[in-house]
Design a protein around this motif. Sequence first.
Motif, short mmCIF file in Angstrom:
data_model
loop_
_atom_site.label_atom_id
_atom_site.label_comp_id
_atom_site.label_asym_id
_atom_site.label_seq_id
_atom_site.Cartn_x
_atom_site.Cartn_y
_atom_site.Cartn_z
N SER A 1 52.91 15.09 0.82
CA SER A 1 53.50 14.28 1.92
C SER A 1 52.65 14.33 3.17
CB SER A 1 54.91 14.80 2.25
OG SER A 1 55.68 14.89 1.10
N LYS A 2 52.04 15.50 3.43
CA LYS A 2 51.18 15.61 4.62
C LYS A 2 49.97 14.70 4.48
CE LYS A 2 52.09 20.52 5.19
NZ LYS A 2 51.45 21.85 5.24
N ILE A 3 49.43 14.65 3.25
CA ILE A 3 48.24 13.81 3.03
C ILE A 3 48.62 12.32 3.14
CG2 ILE A 3 46.37 13.23 1.43
CD1 ILE A 3 46.85 16.03 0.13
N VAL A 4 49.77 11.97 2.54
CA VAL A 4 50.24 10.57 2.65
C VAL A 4 50.48 10.22 4.11
CG1 VAL A 4 52.10 8.95 2.08
CG2 VAL A 4 51.25 10.55 0.34
N SER A 5 51.06 11.16 4.84
CA SER A 5 51.34 10.92 6.27
C SER A 5 50.04 10.63 7.01
CB SER A 5 52.02 12.15 6.89
OG SER A 5 52.18 11.98 8.28
N LEU B 1 60.68 12.40 -10.43
CA LEU B 1 60.67 10.94 -10.30
C LEU B 1 60.49 10.63 -8.81
CD1 LEU B 1 63.42 11.64 -12.34
CD2 LEU B 1 62.92 9.25 -12.83
N PHE B 2 59.72 9.59 -8.50
CA PHE B 2 59.54 9.28 -7.07
C PHE B 2 59.22 7.81 -6.83
CE2 PHE B 2 54.96 8.97 -7.52
CZ PHE B 2 54.61 9.93 -8.46
N ASP B 3 59.57 7.40 -5.63
CA ASP B 3 59.10 6.13 -5.10
C ASP B 3 58.06 6.53 -4.07
OD1 ASP B 3 60.70 3.15 -3.67
OD2 ASP B 3 58.60 3.69 -3.99
N PRO B 4 56.78 6.33 -4.33
CA PRO B 4 55.74 6.92 -3.48
C PRO B 4 55.73 6.39 -2.05
CG PRO B 4 54.76 5.42 -5.09
CD PRO B 4 56.20 5.57 -5.45
N VAL C 1 56.51 -0.54 10.85
CA VAL C 1 57.92 -0.10 10.72
C VAL C 1 57.95 1.11 9.78
CG1 VAL C 1 60.14 -0.77 9.69
CG2 VAL C 1 58.92 -2.36 11.19
N SER C 2 58.87 2.03 10.04
CA SER C 2 58.95 3.27 9.25
C SER C 2 59.07 2.99 7.76
CB SER C 2 60.18 4.08 9.70
OG SER C 2 60.07 4.39 11.07
N ILE C 3 58.40 3.82 6.97
CA ILE C 3 58.46 3.72 5.49
C ILE C 3 58.70 5.14 4.97
CG2 ILE C 3 57.04 1.66 5.24
CD1 ILE C 3 54.60 3.41 5.03
N GLY C 4 58.88 5.25 3.66
CA GLY C 4 59.22 6.59 3.16
C GLY C 4 58.85 6.86 1.73
N THR C 5 58.78 8.13 1.40
CA THR C 5 58.62 8.62 0.03
C THR C 5 59.95 9.23 -0.39
OG1 THR C 5 56.27 9.14 0.35
CG2 THR C 5 57.42 10.33 -1.41
N ILE C 6 60.40 8.93 -1.61
CA ILE C 6 61.66 9.48 -2.10
C ILE C 6 61.37 10.22 -3.41
CG2 ILE C 6 64.08 8.97 -2.66
CD1 ILE C 6 63.58 6.13 -1.48
N PHE C 7 61.95 11.43 -3.58
CA PHE C 7 61.68 12.17 -4.83
C PHE C 7 62.95 12.83 -5.37
CE2 PHE C 7 61.86 16.47 -3.10
CZ PHE C 7 61.51 16.31 -1.75
N TYR D 1 63.40 13.20 0.78
CA TYR D 1 62.58 12.06 1.20
C TYR D 1 61.65 12.50 2.32
CZ TYR D 1 66.09 11.48 4.96
OH TYR D 1 66.97 11.69 6.04
N VAL D 2 60.60 11.73 2.50
CA VAL D 2 59.70 11.90 3.65
C VAL D 2 59.75 10.59 4.41
CG1 VAL D 2 57.37 12.50 4.43
CG2 VAL D 2 58.22 13.39 2.25
N LEU D 3 60.01 10.65 5.69
CA LEU D 3 60.10 9.45 6.53
C LEU D 3 58.88 9.42 7.45
CD1 LEU D 3 61.65 6.99 7.65
CD2 LEU D 3 62.91 8.57 9.13
#
Length: 330
Positions: free
Chosen positions: A36-40, A111-114, A125-131, A160-162
Amino acid sequence: MNKIISLDEHIIQSQRNLPYATGELSSLLRDIGLASKIVSREVNKAGLVDIAGRADTENTSGDDVQKLDMLANDLLISCLKNSGECCGIASEEEDTFKPIKTHKQSKYIVLFDPLDGSSNIDVNVSIGTIFAIYRRQSYDSQCTIDDFLQKGVKQAAAGYVLYGSSTMLVYTTGRGVNGFTLDPSIGEFCLSHPNIKIPQKSNIYSVNQANYKKYPSGAQAYIDHCMNSDYTQRYIGSMVADVHRTLIKGGIFFYPATKSKPKGKLRLLYECNPLAMLVEGAGGKASDGKNRILDILPTELHQRTPVFLGSPDMVDEAEAFIRESLSVYS
Ligand code: P6P
Protein backbone atom coordinates in the motif's frame (compact mmCIF):
# COMPACT_ATOMS: atom_id res chain seq x y z
CA MET A 1 3.54 13.62 22.95
CA ASN A 2 1.33 10.55 22.54
CA LYS A 3 3.11 7.28 21.75
CA ILE A 4 3.08 6.57 18.01
CA ILE A 5 1.68 3.09 17.36
CA SER A 6 2.69 1.88 13.91
CA LEU A 7 0.66 -0.59 11.87
CA ASP A 8 3.36 -3.23 12.37
CA GLU A 9 3.32 -2.73 16.16
CA HIS A 10 -0.49 -2.85 16.23
CA ILE A 11 -0.56 -6.08 14.21
CA ILE A 12 2.07 -7.69 16.42
CA GLN A 13 0.28 -6.52 19.61
CA SER A 14 -3.04 -7.88 18.30
CA GLN A 15 -1.32 -11.20 17.58
CA ARG A 16 0.07 -11.35 21.14
CA ASN A 17 -3.53 -11.13 22.40
CA LEU A 18 -4.42 -14.26 20.41
CA PRO A 19 -2.70 -17.28 22.04
CA TYR A 20 -3.28 -19.52 19.01
CA ALA A 21 -1.97 -16.95 16.51
CA THR A 22 1.08 -18.23 14.66
CA GLY A 23 2.11 -14.96 13.04
CA GLU A 24 1.23 -15.84 9.44
CA LEU A 25 -1.76 -13.51 9.26
CA SER A 26 0.29 -10.76 10.93
CA SER A 27 3.00 -11.20 8.35
CA LEU A 28 0.48 -11.11 5.50
CA LEU A 29 -1.11 -7.90 6.83
CA ARG A 30 2.30 -6.27 7.10
CA ASP A 31 3.05 -7.24 3.48
CA ILE A 32 -0.21 -5.65 2.33
CA GLY A 33 0.75 -2.55 4.30
CA LEU A 34 4.08 -2.44 2.44
CA ALA A 35 2.39 -2.81 -0.96
CA SER A 36 0.00 0.00 0.00
CA LYS A 37 2.88 2.37 0.75
CA ILE A 38 4.35 1.72 -2.69
CA VAL A 39 0.96 2.17 -4.40
CA SER A 40 0.48 5.37 -2.42
CA ARG A 41 3.81 6.68 -3.69
CA GLU A 42 2.82 5.92 -7.30
CA VAL A 43 -0.71 7.33 -6.91
CA ASN A 44 0.57 10.53 -5.35
CA LYS A 45 3.01 11.18 -8.16
CA ALA A 46 0.58 10.11 -10.90
CA GLY A 47 -0.11 13.67 -11.92
CA LEU A 48 3.59 14.50 -12.03
CA VAL A 49 4.48 11.37 -13.96
CA ASP A 50 1.71 12.20 -16.40
CA ILE A 51 3.02 15.75 -16.83
CA ALA A 52 6.64 14.59 -17.02
CA GLY A 53 5.84 11.67 -19.28
CA ARG A 54 3.14 13.39 -21.32
CA ALA A 55 5.46 13.93 -24.28
CA ASP A 56 6.23 10.20 -24.65
CA THR A 57 4.81 6.93 -23.53
CA GLU A 58 7.76 6.62 -21.16
CA ASN A 59 8.11 8.39 -17.81
CA THR A 60 11.15 10.29 -16.62
CA SER A 61 12.78 7.13 -15.29
CA GLY A 62 12.46 5.49 -18.70
CA ASP A 63 9.77 3.03 -17.58
CA ASP A 64 6.65 2.58 -19.60
CA VAL A 65 3.90 4.58 -17.98
CA GLN A 66 1.61 1.81 -16.74
CA LYS A 67 -2.02 2.40 -16.05
CA LEU A 68 -2.05 2.90 -12.30
CA ASP A 69 -4.59 0.18 -11.59
CA MET A 70 -2.45 -2.38 -13.45
CA LEU A 71 0.62 -1.09 -11.60
CA ALA A 72 -1.20 -1.45 -8.27
CA ASN A 73 -2.32 -4.92 -9.31
CA ASP A 74 1.22 -6.02 -10.20
CA LEU A 75 2.65 -4.51 -6.98
CA LEU A 76 0.13 -6.31 -4.78
CA ILE A 77 0.67 -9.62 -6.58
CA SER A 78 4.44 -9.23 -6.25
CA CYS A 79 4.26 -8.41 -2.51
CA LEU A 80 1.88 -11.30 -1.84
CA LYS A 81 4.06 -13.71 -3.83
CA ASN A 82 7.12 -12.65 -1.83
CA SER A 83 5.28 -12.85 1.50
CA GLY A 84 5.34 -16.64 1.53
CA GLU A 85 2.10 -16.57 3.56
CA CYS A 86 -0.33 -16.46 0.63
CA CYS A 87 -1.13 -19.51 -1.53
CA GLY A 88 -3.40 -17.75 -3.99
CA ILE A 89 -4.85 -14.44 -5.10
CA ALA A 90 -7.86 -13.16 -7.01
CA SER A 91 -8.02 -9.62 -8.34
CA GLU A 92 -10.57 -7.39 -10.02
CA GLU A 93 -7.93 -7.07 -12.75
CA GLU A 94 -7.48 -10.82 -13.29
CA ASP A 95 -9.98 -13.06 -15.08
CA THR A 96 -9.38 -15.99 -12.75
CA PHE A 97 -7.57 -16.77 -9.51
CA LYS A 98 -3.80 -17.27 -9.45
CA PRO A 99 -2.33 -20.07 -7.27
CA ILE A 100 0.98 -19.05 -5.66
CA LYS A 101 3.60 -21.73 -5.03
CA THR A 102 5.15 -21.27 -1.59
CA HIS A 103 7.88 -23.19 0.20
CA LYS A 104 5.34 -24.31 2.81
CA GLN A 105 1.62 -25.01 3.03
CA SER A 106 0.51 -21.36 3.26
CA LYS A 107 -2.96 -21.19 4.70
CA TYR A 108 -4.29 -17.86 3.39
CA ILE A 109 -5.71 -16.60 0.13
CA VAL A 110 -6.22 -12.92 -0.69
CA LEU A 111 -8.80 -11.22 -2.91
CA PHE A 112 -8.42 -7.54 -3.80
CA ASP A 113 -9.50 -4.65 -5.93
CA PRO A 114 -6.10 -3.04 -6.48
CA LEU A 115 -7.32 0.46 -7.31
CA ASP A 116 -11.06 0.97 -7.03
CA GLY A 117 -12.40 4.16 -8.57
CA SER A 118 -9.31 4.51 -10.74
CA SER A 119 -11.28 6.52 -13.30
CA ASN A 120 -11.14 9.33 -10.71
CA ILE A 121 -7.33 9.56 -10.78
CA ASP A 122 -7.31 12.10 -13.62
CA VAL A 123 -9.41 14.51 -11.58
CA ASN A 124 -7.50 13.94 -8.33
CA VAL A 125 -10.44 12.35 -6.51
CA SER A 126 -9.71 9.82 -3.75
CA ILE A 127 -9.36 6.17 -4.82
CA GLY A 128 -8.73 3.00 -2.88
CA THR A 129 -7.42 -0.53 -2.55
CA ILE A 130 -9.75 -3.12 -0.99
CA PHE A 131 -8.61 -6.53 0.32
CA ALA A 132 -10.13 -9.65 1.86
CA ILE A 133 -8.16 -12.50 3.47
CA TYR A 134 -9.54 -16.05 3.93
CA ARG A 135 -8.12 -19.27 5.30
CA ARG A 136 -7.93 -21.82 2.49
CA GLN A 137 -10.33 -24.75 2.80
CA SER A 138 -8.59 -27.06 0.31
CA TYR A 139 -5.74 -29.41 1.16
CA ASP A 140 -4.45 -30.08 -2.35
CA SER A 141 -1.00 -28.94 -3.40
CA GLN A 142 -2.49 -25.69 -4.68
CA CYS A 143 -5.57 -23.66 -3.86
CA THR A 144 -8.82 -24.21 -5.71
CA ILE A 145 -11.67 -21.93 -6.82
CA ASP A 146 -13.68 -23.06 -3.77
CA ASP A 147 -11.10 -21.39 -1.53
CA PHE A 148 -12.22 -18.09 -3.07
CA LEU A 149 -15.96 -18.77 -3.14
CA GLN A 150 -16.43 -18.62 0.62
CA LYS A 151 -19.10 -16.56 2.39
CA GLY A 152 -17.90 -13.17 3.60
CA VAL A 153 -18.54 -14.24 7.18
CA LYS A 154 -15.51 -16.54 6.77
CA GLN A 155 -13.07 -13.69 6.18
CA ALA A 156 -10.03 -13.85 8.50
CA ALA A 157 -9.32 -10.17 7.86
CA ALA A 158 -10.44 -7.31 5.61
CA GLY A 159 -9.38 -3.77 4.94
CA TYR A 160 -8.96 -0.88 2.59
CA VAL A 161 -6.39 1.76 1.78
CA LEU A 162 -7.75 5.21 0.93
CA TYR A 163 -5.48 7.39 -1.21
CA GLY A 164 -6.95 10.79 -0.39
CA SER A 165 -5.85 14.03 1.26
CA SER A 166 -3.80 11.58 3.30
CA THR A 167 -3.28 7.85 2.79
CA MET A 168 -5.15 5.75 5.34
CA LEU A 169 -5.25 2.02 5.94
CA VAL A 170 -8.27 0.66 7.83
CA TYR A 171 -8.44 -3.04 8.74
CA THR A 172 -10.10 -5.58 10.98
CA THR A 173 -9.40 -9.18 11.97
CA GLY A 174 -12.85 -9.41 13.52
CA ARG A 175 -11.84 -7.79 16.80
CA GLY A 176 -12.46 -4.11 16.23
CA VAL A 177 -11.77 -1.74 13.33
CA ASN A 178 -8.67 0.45 13.43
CA GLY A 179 -7.47 3.21 11.10
CA PHE A 180 -3.86 4.19 10.37
CA THR A 181 -2.63 7.31 8.60
CA LEU A 182 0.56 7.19 6.56
CA ASP A 183 3.23 9.59 7.79
CA PRO A 184 5.35 9.98 4.63
CA SER A 185 8.16 11.59 6.66
CA ILE A 186 8.81 8.27 8.41
CA GLY A 187 7.14 5.93 5.90
CA GLU A 188 4.92 4.42 8.58
CA PHE A 189 1.18 3.92 8.94
CA CYS A 190 0.44 5.36 12.41
CA LEU A 191 -2.68 4.56 14.48
CA SER A 192 -4.93 7.61 14.06
CA HIS A 193 -8.47 6.16 14.37
CA PRO A 194 -8.47 3.49 17.12
CA ASN A 195 -11.56 1.29 17.54
CA ILE A 196 -13.77 2.99 14.92
CA LYS A 197 -17.49 2.89 15.77
CA ILE A 198 -20.08 3.99 13.20
CA PRO A 199 -22.85 6.34 14.47
CA GLN A 200 -26.16 4.50 14.98
CA LYS A 201 -27.82 7.01 12.66
CA SER A 202 -26.88 10.08 10.64
CA ASN A 203 -28.40 12.40 8.06
CA ILE A 204 -26.16 11.51 5.11
CA TYR A 205 -27.36 9.31 2.27
CA SER A 206 -24.97 8.33 -0.52
CA VAL A 207 -26.32 7.03 -3.83
CA ASN A 208 -25.98 7.93 -7.50
CA GLN A 209 -29.21 9.91 -7.80
CA ALA A 210 -28.85 10.00 -11.62
CA ASN A 211 -29.91 6.34 -11.73
CA TYR A 212 -33.11 7.01 -9.74
CA LYS A 213 -35.45 5.98 -12.57
CA LYS A 214 -33.50 2.74 -13.10
CA TYR A 215 -33.76 1.59 -9.46
CA PRO A 216 -36.42 -0.80 -8.15
CA SER A 217 -39.45 0.86 -6.55
CA GLY A 218 -38.28 0.10 -2.98
CA ALA A 219 -35.00 1.95 -3.52
CA GLN A 220 -36.89 4.80 -5.17
CA ALA A 221 -39.25 5.00 -2.17
CA TYR A 222 -36.30 5.12 0.21
CA ILE A 223 -34.62 7.89 -1.82
CA ASP A 224 -37.91 9.83 -1.75
CA HIS A 225 -37.95 9.39 2.04
CA CYS A 226 -34.36 10.70 2.29
CA MET A 227 -35.18 13.69 0.07
CA ASN A 228 -38.21 14.50 2.24
CA SER A 229 -36.18 14.19 5.46
CA ASP A 230 -33.57 16.59 6.82
CA TYR A 231 -30.86 14.50 5.14
CA THR A 232 -27.98 15.66 2.97
CA GLN A 233 -26.67 13.78 -0.09
CA ARG A 234 -22.98 13.01 -0.53
CA TYR A 235 -21.66 10.84 -3.39
CA ILE A 236 -17.98 10.78 -4.39
CA GLY A 237 -18.27 7.94 -6.92
CA SER A 238 -15.34 6.11 -5.34
CA MET A 239 -16.64 3.34 -3.09
CA VAL A 240 -13.74 3.35 -0.62
CA ALA A 241 -14.08 7.12 -0.11
CA ASP A 242 -17.87 6.96 0.28
CA VAL A 243 -17.66 4.03 2.69
CA HIS A 244 -14.85 5.64 4.72
CA ARG A 245 -16.94 8.81 5.18
CA THR A 246 -19.89 6.62 6.16
CA LEU A 247 -17.79 4.77 8.76
CA ILE A 248 -16.54 8.00 10.31
CA LYS A 249 -19.60 10.27 10.04
CA GLY A 250 -22.38 7.70 9.79
CA GLY A 251 -25.00 7.52 7.05
CA ILE A 252 -25.92 5.01 4.40
CA PHE A 253 -24.12 4.17 1.15
CA PHE A 254 -26.11 2.17 -1.36
CA TYR A 255 -25.84 0.95 -4.92
CA PRO A 256 -29.11 -0.83 -5.77
CA ALA A 257 -29.71 -3.10 -8.73
CA THR A 258 -30.62 -1.23 -11.90
CA LYS A 259 -32.41 -2.33 -15.08
CA SER A 260 -29.06 -2.62 -16.91
CA LYS A 261 -27.35 -4.27 -13.92
CA PRO A 262 -30.00 -6.49 -12.27
CA LYS A 263 -27.37 -7.91 -9.89
CA GLY A 264 -26.05 -4.46 -9.03
CA LYS A 265 -22.73 -2.95 -10.13
CA LEU A 266 -20.43 -3.56 -7.17
CA ARG A 267 -18.52 -6.81 -6.75
CA LEU A 268 -19.31 -9.15 -3.86
CA LEU A 269 -15.96 -10.81 -3.20
CA TYR A 270 -13.45 -7.95 -3.29
CA GLU A 271 -15.59 -4.88 -2.71
CA CYS A 272 -18.79 -5.56 -0.74
CA ASN A 273 -17.64 -8.46 1.49
CA PRO A 274 -14.50 -6.78 2.89
CA LEU A 275 -16.27 -3.44 3.33
CA ALA A 276 -19.23 -5.22 4.95
CA MET A 277 -16.88 -6.90 7.45
CA LEU A 278 -15.46 -3.50 8.35
CA VAL A 279 -18.86 -1.79 8.64
CA GLU A 280 -20.27 -4.62 10.78
CA GLY A 281 -17.08 -4.62 12.86
CA ALA A 282 -17.69 -0.92 13.56
CA GLY A 283 -21.29 -1.64 14.64
CA GLY A 284 -23.01 -1.02 11.30
CA LYS A 285 -25.02 -3.18 8.91
CA ALA A 286 -24.51 -4.33 5.32
CA SER A 287 -27.16 -6.03 3.20
CA ASP A 288 -28.23 -6.47 -0.40
CA GLY A 289 -31.53 -4.86 0.58
CA LYS A 290 -32.90 -8.09 2.00
CA ASN A 291 -30.07 -10.42 3.08
CA ARG A 292 -26.86 -9.85 5.05
CA ILE A 293 -23.98 -9.39 2.56
CA LEU A 294 -21.64 -11.60 4.60
CA ASP A 295 -24.09 -14.54 4.41
CA ILE A 296 -24.27 -14.61 0.60
CA LEU A 297 -22.77 -17.83 -0.78
CA PRO A 298 -20.71 -16.81 -3.84
CA THR A 299 -21.01 -18.80 -7.07
CA GLU A 300 -18.49 -16.92 -9.23
CA LEU A 301 -15.39 -14.83 -8.65
CA HIS A 302 -16.58 -11.54 -10.16
CA GLN A 303 -20.23 -11.69 -9.21
CA ARG A 304 -22.01 -8.46 -8.38
CA THR A 305 -24.52 -7.61 -5.67
CA PRO A 306 -26.76 -4.72 -4.71
CA VAL A 307 -25.44 -3.18 -1.48
CA PHE A 308 -26.88 -1.06 1.33
CA LEU A 309 -24.38 -0.42 4.12
CA GLY A 310 -23.77 2.01 6.98
CA SER A 311 -25.50 3.16 10.18
CA PRO A 312 -27.70 0.30 11.40
CA ASP A 313 -30.85 2.42 11.86
CA MET A 314 -30.57 3.71 8.28
CA VAL A 315 -29.97 0.29 6.71
CA ASP A 316 -33.01 -0.98 8.66
CA GLU A 317 -34.97 2.00 7.29
CA ALA A 318 -33.97 1.23 3.68
CA GLU A 319 -34.82 -2.49 4.09
CA ALA A 320 -38.26 -1.54 5.46
CA PHE A 321 -39.04 0.50 2.33
CA ILE A 322 -37.87 -2.40 0.15
CA ARG A 323 -40.03 -4.91 2.08
CA GLU A 324 -43.00 -2.54 1.84
CA SER A 325 -42.63 -2.22 -1.94
CA LEU A 326 -42.38 -6.01 -2.33
CA SER A 327 -45.49 -6.59 -0.18
CA VAL A 328 -47.42 -4.13 -2.33
CA TYR A 329 -46.49 -5.99 -5.52
CA SER A 330 -46.59 -9.56 -4.16
P1 P6P B 1 -21.36 4.99 -10.71
C1 P6P B 1 -15.96 3.11 -9.26
O1 P6P B 1 -16.00 2.94 -10.67
C2 P6P B 1 -16.96 2.12 -8.65
O2 P6P B 1 -16.59 0.82 -8.96
C3 P6P B 1 -17.06 2.34 -7.16
O3 P6P B 1 -15.86 2.72 -6.58
C4 P6P B 1 -18.13 3.42 -7.04
O4 P6P B 1 -18.84 3.36 -5.82
C5 P6P B 1 -19.05 3.10 -8.22
O5 P6P B 1 -18.26 2.38 -9.19
C6 P6P B 1 -19.59 4.34 -8.88
O6 P6P B 1 -20.46 3.92 -9.92
O7 P6P B 1 -22.25 4.16 -11.60
O8 P6P B 1 -22.16 5.76 -9.66
O9 P6P B 1 -20.40 5.87 -11.46
